[in-house]
Design an enzyme around this catalytic site. Sequence first.
Site, PDB file in Angstrom:
ATOM      1  N   ASN A 190       0.882  -0.992   0.216  1.00 60.46           N
ATOM      2  CA  ASN A 190      -0.261   0.309   0.493  1.00 60.46           C
ATOM      3  C   ASN A 190       0.687   1.205  -0.269  1.00 60.46           C
ATOM      4  OD1 ASN A 190      -1.834   2.138   0.794  1.00 60.46           O
ATOM      5  ND2 ASN A 190      -2.996   1.036   2.070  1.00 60.46           N
TER       6      ASN A 190
ATOM      7  N   ASP B 231      -2.143  -4.796  10.444  1.00 63.30           N
ATOM      8  CA  ASP B 231      -3.247  -5.070  10.677  1.00 63.30           C
ATOM      9  C   ASP B 231      -4.237  -4.044  11.192  1.00 63.30           C
ATOM     10  OD1 ASP B 231      -4.868  -5.943   8.185  1.00 63.30           O
ATOM     11  OD2 ASP B 231      -5.601  -7.730   9.624  1.00 63.30           O
TER      12      ASP B 231
END
Length: 204
Positions: free
Chosen positions: A13, A75
């Site tokens: 990302n 996460d």
Amino acid sequence: MTGAPRVVLATRNAHKVPEIRRILESAGSAVDLVAVTEFPGVEDVAETGLTFAENALLKAHAVAAATGLPALADDSGLSVAALGGMPGVFSARWAGRHGDDDANLRLVLAQLESVPDSHRHAAFVCVAALALPDGSSFTEEGRVDGVVVRAPRGQNGFGYDPIFVPDGDTRTTAELSPAEKDAISHRGRAFRAIAPHLAALTLT
């Protein structure tokens, strides 16, 4: 960063790399943070865990093993009370396709359409994990509570930022400046908490 220990950030990302680098630098962490994309042979890691901690550790351990370097992973996701804590670990693929921010955001808004403002409580949650090549690891959690608004606002964030207003503010996290967001965000809190573990790398 010359002389600093190299640490691989286990994410593809592109938004996360500068954000986490900023957070760690503000916490005084002297590491050379590089993206996993600099290691073309490292395969994607399936996020098969049922908790944020499990998924963060899966990614960090896999990248540490593949590169032989300390690896950071996280996460994170949006936990909406009216949706039973979902999207949770499924936040990045809530609408079916991984990383489709607009579709994920629209689906959450549609699912909350009939939910009154007084019951739109939510939290951004992040677990940061540091895994070392010797198999040892550390995790830290960050959380920010708030509410989900009815329409997206702001251009500065990504993911669910345009629909989340943190407690104590009237702006969405996409309306905050990068520095303001880092100061209160779930990711900022998690990675500031992991920074002392990174500092220990410079002592070895």
